[in-house]
Write an enzyme that holds these catalytic residues in place. Structure first.
Site, PDB file in Angstrom:
ATOM      1  N   VAL A   1       0.835  -1.194   0.000  1.00 23.94           N
ATOM      2  CA  VAL A   1       0.000   0.000   0.000  1.00 23.94           C
ATOM      3  C   VAL A   1       0.878   1.255   0.000  1.00 23.94           C
ATOM      4  O   VAL A   1       0.979   1.971  -0.989  1.00 23.94           O
ATOM      5  CB  VAL A   1      -0.962   0.006   1.222  1.00 23.94           C
ATOM      6  CG1 VAL A   1      -1.693   1.338   1.340  1.00 23.94           C
ATOM      7  CG2 VAL A   1      -1.947  -1.151   1.110  1.00 23.94           C
ATOM      8  N   CYS A   2       1.535   1.479   1.104  1.00 31.38           N
ATOM      9  CA  CYS A   2       2.248   2.732   1.309  1.00 31.38           C
ATOM     10  C   CYS A   2       3.429   2.865   0.355  1.00 31.38           C
ATOM     11  O   CYS A   2       3.834   3.972   0.022  1.00 31.38           O
ATOM     12  CB  CYS A   2       2.696   2.836   2.763  1.00 31.38           C
ATOM     13  SG  CYS A   2       1.305   2.576   3.892  1.00 31.38           S
ATOM     14  N   VAL A   3       4.001   1.756  -0.070  1.00 29.88           N
ATOM     15  CA  VAL A   3       5.087   1.796  -1.047  1.00 29.88           C
ATOM     16  C   VAL A   3       4.534   1.647  -2.463  1.00 29.88           C
ATOM     17  O   VAL A   3       4.821   2.449  -3.340  1.00 29.88           O
ATOM     18  CB  VAL A   3       6.123   0.677  -0.776  1.00 29.88           C
ATOM     19  CG1 VAL A   3       7.244   0.725  -1.804  1.00 29.88           C
ATOM     20  CG2 VAL A   3       6.670   0.807   0.634  1.00 29.88           C
TER      21      VAL A   3
END
Lengths: 207, 207, 207, 207, 207, 207, 207, 207
Positions: free
Chosen positions: G117-119
């Site tokens: 998600v965040c990456v």
């Protein structure tokens, strides 16, 4: 109630190499083959280095179990070599037991293929007869980890001590000063990481 | 203080196959299913080969636990078959214990699903009554390795011996010369690596 | 010399849930979190189902260790709840020991986080005082497998019995006929494979 | 830019079994031997069941590589059998390629030992010649996972499709209604979990 | 030459749940059962939460494959439910494809059992017809890791995007501010570690 | 017959750090290096925090085994430092044993590299002389898991208690109220998950 | 058709650290926590050492996700710090993108929690906009290996390059002679094995 | 769109051994040291056996990285030996590239330590210059599997072919008849399982 500390003594130990035969070796899957071959040869070199009496035995080597690793034969040309005609437990073979007793030693260093049979059976029998048994776990192999764990539980519960070749080498040697060169060579030949340490050390200090 | 070496004796052993039922088999995840099925059938063939009295039992087989593996029923058509009406520990079932005692044997070779219940409970109870208990670890399965390890610890601590079917076969057979063909067939049928060895051996030597 | 077979008895057992707190749960890495949460709730449901006296305790819950899993509080609203002001070993807390002794039970079923501390410390202390201790290994978690193995060795060596919640449920229940529905529901709620068996069974037989 | 969906078609597929020889099988360590043997026999049964033309080939079978698995010979007594006199890549053997082309099929289902050589080499060569190549990954084995992963990367990068025998069976069959009994038998014979489902199902519904 | 960034859009996505049946679930061994059950239910809750049209299908549910997970039926009482009479590839069933096309959505979020068949086959077919396919890998299960890896390679090579339910939830949600409570509840219900964070957070901040 | 509960007592314990030398550390492969380094430093910090007498020893540090980790020297500038001239078993070095006996403590907390030699040998010897031995398993490393398991079996069988640094810290501390800040700092510095808990806690409660 | 060799250039690279927050860190289970913490700090030190512009961002840090690792804040007191009010994909936050574009760099070195998600989200978005994206895989963590593998497949398929912090450091540095001391210090601080090499080297050569 | 089948050709290949230095070898943890050492020496023997031009290079060998494995130096006394004064990417060293180009070969067989740097960097650079690159994955090692997987993805994505030494040997040899003895010796020296096959074969057929 604990097991007492029985310490390996190079004047009181004999090495038993049981059934390291070409066919049986293909059954060993609890240790990677490069690693296992190295461990078996390391144990053999250890026996040689410490001049321990060594006894070779095979199970049914005329059949599919195949011939003993030629390297072992070559290393111990004069060792008692008991090609068992059928006994699965080497201890059931009178010649094998006689060869052991002939050494007069009380400590048995044993390894073989497969662990739960070729190692465990004579180990258990020897303990019953009062020998001190040291199983070299990393020079003994079998089908998978589950089988190995069962075998270790049985042997340890009966009083065997579980060791590896490196631990045995160190316990037999006692003190580096007895022979720095000799032990270092044994380790360098069978522990790549240690060989690297020595190579770097020599390079750095010999400048 | 160690466990003494209790050696399997084909004249004194009975095989107990506990709850190898279709539904319960789907719970087994500590051993791969191909491997586990093979191990269970190997143990059954072993019992047959050594003509050991064998006792089958199931737990609640009319319910979701499902029917016994049909292969086991087919192999032992005349064996005592105790469909337990509810007792989880087979030892709590009087018929089961009676069937065992009727054999007059003192060594129990036991395997089942799941390890920590169907195997461990009767194993622990049997030890209390003075039987020698040999758990066939690779023909016994359960949810995961953590559960198995807990069950092994409990059984071994109580005095059970942990063995695999191959180790048991070898300890029962004692000497290849008793019947080379028979043992080789048993091994060939259940150990692919050994079958390969025999196939190569036969090819190379029959030329 | 073996451990005797101490069998769980629902009339003589108390359940101790030690430090299943939100913060501490994040330290558990030897069991997957979905599995661990399920195991803890299964043990709680087991306690409820068998109507075993149950005792809750927490360590320093005002600090980073965090609050007890709310599901446990909700399940046992009337259970003794000992929020320890600082004692790491719950057995060092007089209220905790008093609550246990007040039940008059001799068998302790214990689980907690982390295994080598919150479980092992009171387990070892309780054995010293003559209790029979059953560690529920799959409802107890810690940092990694190495830590768990060390803790198990220590507890088992001291006389604790290692069990899982399913094994405990079966040993407490003894016979399916005591309550088929109840046990099946407990298993169905916490063992997806068993739930599947029941679902298929019901579908196939209710046609 | 993606690979198009090339779907296995039983009227356009040929099965290539490459070097499943007794000696080479002992090199396979990326899949457990019970599982691997089962997978290879499943693929052979699949070929038989779907009446796919099948071609057998061996490498140097007079030497240490050993004889082909006898079960494969027995299953396909009339199949082209190319005992390669030395070519490592089966595609370098004119008879092998001729046998393939004689079938007129464009889809190659290939498996063999060892994956990165006996499978990958002909797979890569066949793709160059315009064939659609389906590697049966679970009936192909090699030394370890690292080797397998390298071989998969090379084959997949070149356009091969990686499938397992079960996936291939399902894609070839298309619809259970074509033959429920036949497919169920194939699955039951090689998937213990599926066999259990069928056994339970039959028991529950045949009451 | 790279795959373009196709982003999940809650106004353009439909969820396909393929063959999560009681019998087939027992075949899943590449993911632990507690974890797998949780993932499947999480995906279902996700579909519900984002109000995505959802289509259920089963393969041969009257036979050993068994009934659909009852929880899925209960969650989507009004969803199209295609009980395929025999087609293995759901895409070969006209009703299934019609139901998808009736939604007017271009993005397919798909999961099922077993991965290489029930998921891969319709995924590959859908890509051919121009759909954007997102495979929810952790709500899809199969026999073992080797099979999964083969299936992933085939699907990814054909253009499918591999995601997990959590990643899909986050990509669909875009911004926490759209509904903090709702997303947090979804995560809390299916990610024990996240639930712990929330429990601690609430305790610490609500004092 | 069980081991009695011997509880670590900060007034009766001495810490032995054996052969944590740069060269030997490269041999450790049963624990990841980041984790192992952290564990060793954690144990050292523990010794410092509880003001336990600490003894350092090295094996042949002029040779390839290399220098002691400089951090250990720096932490304990005044500790007895026994650079053994050759004895492999530190207990064979009179100065080492003398230094231990000079502390008057009966509990030995020991860790080192490699486990089966540098830890096991002095542990076994110390038990023989009546010391209570606590092996810190996660600050002791060796070649691989098989070697470690053998070493643990030998040490545990002889009466050693297997603990990890965190368990030891908790058993020594007894009660958080003795010094909340100090213990929290020790844990925060060596357990990233615990550090995260503290960071979140502080943030949430200091608003 | 292959990806071209895009080489990291310290004059053209910016480092993005996404959501390394105390709460989210507890979700990371595909990398051991000691190792993961070390990798994240190593990447931060790398950014500092090569004087790369660095951008910090957090997701919802007032809620359970918790505060950014304080060490990161301390290392980059003057870096742009974007506390996203709700956008899950950092690229959806205009300030974040503006901060990146303000650096004028075309190469993005990105790491974060959780990987898929965040990456992955900003990585995919950045590639669409023509940036060259280098994912630091070992400073990015997520729930388990299955999730990671899915995320890697998606990012790599879209054109991202997968690297680790050590590889990135080496590619940025190009030549040891640019600063032997500096690079050695970076490596020594974060690779225990390398630190050991340096310690031994210094000891051996400084005599 | 697939990679074409580029086949290793012994008349067009050069072997590059990059940075197999004593210090760097201690960093390799994705392959067991016995296995890795064996693989490196096997690749060297392969180069010798096929008389492939071979180029040795080292990074900073006067520092902690340490000396090249002496066995490699001894095997290739006349090979170009480029002790790079500082360039991390060997391709940045003009002498290295010149030595390669001087051979006139277009196929580069490359292995080294560590994979993601010493192998990947020159591999990527060489592909850019039009060379065909074959990475010997099992003679290349690095910190852990995560790092290796990242490096493989980068190299494979750029067009490198991933092979192992055994696959390369077979592809270079093409036909056993070119030299049965020679290839068998190479395999026997580096594949224990193959050595066993040969030993058994010789024993069985030479009677």
């Amino acid at each position: 109630m604990n097991k007492p500390y029985t310490r390996l003594d190079k004047d009181n130990a004999v090495v038993l190499l049981v059934d390291h035969q070409a066919g049986l070796l293909s059954l060993v899957r609890d240790i990677d083959p490069d690693q296992f071959r190295n461990n078996v040869l390391a144990l053999a070199d250890l026996a040689k280095y410490f001049k321990l009496p060594t006894i070779l035995t095979t199970s049914f080597e005329q059949g599919p179990n195949g011939p003993l690793m030629p390297e072992l034969k070559a290393l111990f040309p004069d060792a008692p070599y008991i090609a068992r005609p059928g006994q699965i437990n080497a201890w059931d073979n009178a010649d094998f037991v006689k060869a052991i007793k002939a050494t007069g030693k009380k400590q048995l260093i044993i390894a073989g293929v497969v662990t739960e049979v070729c190692v465990a059976f004579p180990a258990l029998a020897a303990i019953e007869e009062g020998f001190e048994v040291f199983v070299i776990t990393d020079a003994s192999g079998t089908f998978n980890a589950l089988t190995r764990d069962s075998a270790w539980d049985r042997m340890s519960g009966a009083g065997a001590q579980l060791m590896t070749w490196f631990g045995a080498a160190c316990e037999l040697h006692r003190d580096w000063r007895n022979d720095v060169e000799g032990l270092a060579t044994l380790l360098s030949n069978h522990i790549p990481d240690y060989r690297n340490l020595i190579n770097s050390y020599n390079t750095f200090t010999q400048r």
